[in-house]
Design a protein around this motif. Structure first.
Motif, mmCIF file in Angstrom:
data_model
loop_
_atom_site.group_PDB
_atom_site.id
_atom_site.type_symbol
_atom_site.label_atom_id
_atom_site.label_comp_id
_atom_site.label_asym_id
_atom_site.label_seq_id
_atom_site.Cartn_x
_atom_site.Cartn_y
_atom_site.Cartn_z
ATOM 1 N N MET A 356 0.819 -1.278 0.079
ATOM 2 C CA MET A 356 -0.146 0.055 -0.079
ATOM 3 C C MET A 356 0.783 1.448 0.010
ATOM 4 O O MET A 356 0.244 2.291 0.201
ATOM 5 C CB MET A 356 -0.881 0.065 1.358
ATOM 6 N N GLN A 357 2.283 1.041 0.004
ATOM 7 C CA GLN A 357 3.192 2.124 0.034
ATOM 8 C C GLN A 357 3.574 2.651 -1.424
ATOM 9 O O GLN A 357 3.559 1.880 -2.124
ATOM 10 C CB GLN A 357 4.257 1.965 0.842
ATOM 11 N N ARG B 23 -6.313 11.208 9.270
ATOM 12 C CA ARG B 23 -5.765 11.596 7.892
ATOM 13 C C ARG B 23 -4.253 11.768 7.632
ATOM 14 O O ARG B 23 -3.799 11.094 6.755
ATOM 15 C CB ARG B 23 -6.541 12.973 7.597
ATOM 16 N N LYS B 25 -2.294 10.207 9.427
ATOM 17 C CA LYS B 25 -1.611 8.917 9.470
ATOM 18 C C LYS B 25 -1.701 8.062 8.181
ATOM 19 O O LYS B 25 -0.717 7.320 7.936
ATOM 20 C CB LYS B 25 -2.410 7.897 10.589
ATOM 21 N N ARG B 26 -2.923 8.404 7.560
ATOM 22 C CA ARG B 26 -3.147 7.623 6.251
ATOM 23 C C ARG B 26 -1.943 8.177 5.252
ATOM 24 O O ARG B 26 -1.433 7.595 4.600
ATOM 25 C CB ARG B 26 -4.562 7.932 5.570
ATOM 26 N N HIS B 27 -1.575 9.429 5.155
ATOM 27 C CA HIS B 27 -0.571 9.957 4.544
ATOM 28 C C HIS B 27 0.741 9.360 4.813
ATOM 29 O O HIS B 27 1.599 8.939 3.940
ATOM 30 C CB HIS B 27 -0.552 11.535 4.590
ATOM 31 N N LYS B 29 1.290 6.337 6.153
ATOM 32 C CA LYS B 29 1.365 5.039 5.926
ATOM 33 C C LYS B 29 1.564 4.919 4.213
ATOM 34 O O LYS B 29 2.445 4.120 3.982
ATOM 35 C CB LYS B 29 -0.017 4.322 6.084
ATOM 36 N N GLN B 30 0.988 5.798 3.650
ATOM 37 C CA GLN B 30 1.181 5.596 1.987
ATOM 38 C C GLN B 30 2.667 5.989 1.861
ATOM 39 O O GLN B 30 3.034 5.405 0.776
ATOM 40 C CB GLN B 30 0.155 6.608 1.459
ATOM 41 N N LEU B 31 3.132 7.021 2.614
ATOM 42 C CA LEU B 31 4.602 7.388 2.376
ATOM 43 C C LEU B 31 5.551 6.429 2.906
ATOM 44 O O LEU B 31 6.900 6.802 2.561
ATOM 45 C CB LEU B 31 4.761 8.792 2.923
ATOM 46 N N GLY B 32 5.123 5.286 3.644
ATOM 47 C CA GLY B 32 6.037 4.541 4.111
ATOM 48 C C GLY B 32 6.906 5.056 5.434
ATOM 49 O O GLY B 32 8.209 4.952 5.331
ATOM 50 N N ILE B 33 6.520 6.060 5.999
ATOM 51 C CA ILE B 33 7.326 6.816 7.193
ATOM 52 C C ILE B 33 7.410 5.785 7.922
ATOM 53 O O ILE B 33 6.695 5.031 8.440
ATOM 54 C CB ILE B 33 6.310 7.916 7.680
ATOM 55 N N MET B 38 5.976 7.287 12.807
ATOM 56 C CA MET B 38 4.349 7.428 12.658
ATOM 57 C C MET B 38 3.426 7.321 13.909
ATOM 58 O O MET B 38 2.573 7.972 14.055
ATOM 59 C CB MET B 38 4.061 6.148 11.606
#
Lengths: 447, 138
Positions: A356-357, B23, B25-27, B29-33, B38
Motif C-alpha cells: 500500500m506504500q 488523515r 496517519k493515512r498519509h 502510511k502511504q509514504l512509508g514513514i 508514525m
C-alpha cells in the motif's frame, strides 16, 4: 523466500461476475477493481478475508480448498477438525458422533484442533508472564488479521505473539504422537485441517512465521459436510482418542482465546472492519492497560467463517450446548504443555507488506503523493465506485500509477461530454453562420 | 516538495474528533514513514486534536510532510492557557466531568505531545489563544 507464486484461496469466477460494485465497496484492503465489466482481485493486496465471498449476490467469489481425495496421497491420514465443525449439524450437541463420522469417512485418526488450542493457550499465558513484550500482545491465530497487520498496521508487528496457530500446532503434535504410537515415519502421515476459513488454506500454502506448514491439506467444512452428515445417525464404537476440553473448544467463539490465555486485561473484537478500527486505536495508544488483544476477521469469529454451512448465530448457540457436554479437564500430557513455549514458537519474523506504500526515495514518494492529492482534488469525492475503484482516493492512486484515467469517473465523463456537446453546438452555430453567408447570394452577386 | 494540508477543528464536536489525525496517519502510511515515527506522530496529533475539541474555542491544524520530517502546527482562537507550566504537568486538567466521563481529560494531553515530539514549543495568551508547534524528524 520460495519461488512458487503466492497462492490465494479467494478467487473470482469470471463467468458469474456481473461487474457490480458490491464486493468493491466491502474489501478492507481495497484489493478489488472493476475493469471491463468484471471484478479483478489485486493479488498482492488480498488478505483472503472472504468478505467478498459473503457479499457477492452472484456467487462469483469463491474459495479454493483441497478436495477430500487429497487424503489418498498419504498412507496414514489424520483429520484435524476445527472446533467450529461441532456447531454445524442440527440436533447434534456433542462432538463424539462428528469425530466418529470422520473416522468412518476414511481418516485413521482424529486430533482435535481444540486440543492444540489448549497447549497454545498455555504457552501464550506463560510467555505473557515470563517475557517483557510490547503491549498489548496481539494474537496470531487469525490468519486474516496477521495479513491485515502486515499491510495496514506494520508498526504493530512487534506486538504479535510469535506462537504458531492451533491448526499448525495440531498438525505437528498429531503427527508426532501418531508416529510414536504406531512406529511409522512422519513422512507417511498426512494431517488435514477441516476448515471454516479460506485464509487458512492460504496460510498453509504461504505460511507466516514458519518456513513450511505442518498441514498437508485443507478441506472446507462445506465440502465435507454431507459426508459427515450421512454417518451421524449411525452408532459408533467408543472413541479411543484424547479429547479436547471446554477450554479449547471455546476458541471457536470470540473471547475463547482470551479467556483461555487468562490475561488480566484483554479484549476480543470480531468483524474485520471493527478490528481495523481497534488496531487504529491501539496505534494511537488509546488503550492504557490492555495486555492481550484477540482480533477475529469474521463476525462471530471462526463460527462465521466463509466455509461454514450454518448461520453463525445459530452455530454460536449450538456450540454453547456442545460445550456443556464437554469435559472441563484437559488431558494432554504435561510435557507437551511445558515444551510448547519452545516447540510451538514461530521460527521466522513476520515482515511488513509494503504493497500500500508508494515506491522510490522519500523525495519520489512525496512527489507522487502530491500528484495523487492533486488528482484527488479534481474528483467529486463521492466514493461511489462507478469508476471501478473503491474510492476517489483509490482512483487517484490508480490514475497516478497509470492503471486508470480521469474519464473512468462517471462525473468527470459527464462533465467532459457536456463540455464537448457545448463545443459541438458552438461549432454547429459557427458553421451555420458561414453557410448562411454563402447562401445569401451576396458573394454570387459580387462575382 | 511537501504534502501540506490545513484542517479546521470545531470546538465541542466529539463526533469528528480523530478525523485529522487519522488523515495524517493515512498519509504517513502511504509514504512509508518509519513505524516508530508514525506512532509518535499519531499519538501527538490525536492528543492535539482532542485538546482543540475539548478545551479550545475552535482552531486549526496545519501539517506538512517533507523529506526531513513531519511538522504540525495547532492554533486555536482561545481561551488561552493561564499557567502553561501547570498545564504541562502530568495529571493536571481543567476538563469538565462530562468530558472525563467520556474517557478524556486525564491531564496527559500536553505532556504526551511533548514526550512524543522531537521539538515542541507552546505559546499562549489568555483571551487570544494557544499556538503549539511539533516537529517529528524522520
Amino acid at each position: 523466500m520460495s519461488d512458487t507464486p503466492y497462492f490465494h484461496s479467494v478467487r473470482l469466477d469470471a463467468e458469474k461476475c456481473k461487474g457490480c460494485t458490491t464486493c468493491l465497496k466491502r474489501c478492507p484492503t481495497e484489493a478489488i477493481r472493476i475493469r471491463n465489466n468484471r471484478a479483478t482481485i489485486l493479488h498482492e493486496r488480498c488478505i483472503d478475508c472472504g468478505e467478498c465471498i459473503r457479499v457477492c449476490t452472484s456467487h462469483a467469489k469463491i474459495a479454493v480448498t483441497d478436495p477430500l481425495e487429497i487424503i489418498d496421497g498419504f498412507k496414514y491420514k489424520i483429520a484435524l477438525p476445527a472446533p467450529t465443525l461441532y456447531s454445524q449439524f442440527i440436533h447434534v450437541h456433542r462432538s463424539e458422533p462428528i469425530i466418529a463420522s470422520l473416522l468412518k469417512i476414511g481418516f485413521d485418526d482424529v486430533f482435535e484442533v481444540a486440543r492444540a488450542a489448549e497447549v497454545v493457550s498455555y504457552a501464550i499465558s506463560k510467555l505473557l508472564i515470563t517475557e517483557d513484550r510490547p503491549k498489548p500482545v496481539i494474537s496470531s491465530a487469525c490468519p486474516v488479521i496477521l495479513r491485515l497487520i502486515q499491510i495496514n498496521f506494520p508498526s504493530l508487528l512487534d506486538n504479535v505473539i510469535d506462537m504458531i496457530s492451533p491448526m499448525e500446532a495440531a498438525a505437528k503434535i498429531a503427527k508426532e504422537e501418531f508416529a510414536k504410537k504406531h512406529g511409522v515415519p512422519v513422512g507417511e502421515i498426512g494431517a488435514f485441517f477441516i476448515s471454516p476459513c479460506a485464509a487458512k488454506m492460504t496460510a498453509v500454502k504461504n505460511p507466516l512465521g514458519q518456513e513450511k506448514s505442518y498441514v498437508d491439506g485443507v478441506i472446507a467444512i462445506k465440502d465435507i459436510y454431507t459426508r459427515i452428515e450421512k454417518h451421524l445417525k449411525e452408532g459408533f464404537d467408543p472413541l479411543e482418542i484424547d479429547r479436547a476440553s471446554t477450554v479449547g473448544i471455546k476458541w471457536a467463539i470470540p473471547g475463547g482465546e482470551t479467556s483461555a490465555v487468562g490475561s488480566r486485561n484483554s479484549l476480543c473484537v470480531d468483524g474485520v472492519e471493527n478490528v481495523m478500527r481497534v488496531l487504529e486505536q491501539i496505534e494511537n495508544a488509546r488503550f492504557e492497560r490492555l495486555d492481550y488483544f484477540e482480533g477475529l476477521a469474521c463476525t462471530n469469529g471462526c463460527l462465521g467463517g466463509p466455509l461454514t454451512v450454518e448461520n453463525c448465530f445459530v452455530a454460536k448457540n449450538r456450540l454453547a450446548s456442545v460445550v456443556k457436554h464437554t469435559a472441563q479437564r484437559m488431558v494432554s500430557k504435561t510435557e507437551i504443555f511445558e515444551d510448547a513455549v519452545s516447540t510451538l514458537r514461530m521460527t521466522q519474523e513476520i515482515e511488513p507488506n509494503e504493497v500500500m506504500q508508494l515506491r522510490g526515495s522519500i523525495f519520489e514518494r512525496i512527489k507522487r503523493a502530491e500528484e495523487i492529492e492533486m488528482i484527488c482534488k479534481g474528483l467529486p469525492g463521492f466514493d461511489c465506485g462507478s469508476c471501478g475503484s473503491p474510492t476517489c482516493r483509490a482512483l487517484a492512486w490508480d490514475i497516478a500509477h497509470g492503471y486508470a484515467n480521469e474519464l473512468n469517473c462517471v462525473f468527470k465523463l459527464q462533465e467532459r461530454i457536456s463540455q464537448m456537446a457545448e463545443e459541438m453546438v458552438k461549432l454547429g452555430e459557427s458553421t451555420r453562420f458561414t453557410s448562411y453567408r454563402k447562401d445569401d447570394g451576396s458573394k454570387k452577386e459580387g462575382l | 516538495m511537501m504534502i501540506k494540508e490545513t484542517y479546521q477543528v470545531t470546538a465541542g464536536d466529539m463526533t469528528a474528533a480523530g478525523d485529522v489525525s487519522a488523515r495524517i496517519k493515512r498519509h504517513m502510511k502511504q509514504l512509508g514513514i518509519p513505524a516508530s515515527v508514525m506512532r509518535r506522530v499519531a499519538v501527538g496529533t490525536y492528543e492535539a486534536e482532542i485538546n482543540l475539541v475539548i478545551h479550545s474555542d475552535g482552531g486549526r491544524i496545519d501539517f506538512a510532510i517533507t523529506p526531513e520530517g513531519i511538522d504540525i502546527r495547532v492554533v486555536d482562537v482561545g481561551p488561552g492557557i493561564a499557567d502553561i507550566e501547570k498545564a504541562m504537568t502530568e495529571g493536571w486538567s481543567t476538563a469538565t466531568n462530562e468530558v472525563r466521563n467520556m474517557g478524556f481529560g486525564a491531564g496527559m494531553g500536553l505532556p504526551n505531545m511533548k514526550r512524543n515530539a522531537d521539538e515542541f514549543t507552546i505559546a499562549s495568551e489568555v483571551g487570544v489563544g494557544t499556538d503549539i508547534h511539533m516537529l517529528f524528524r524522520i
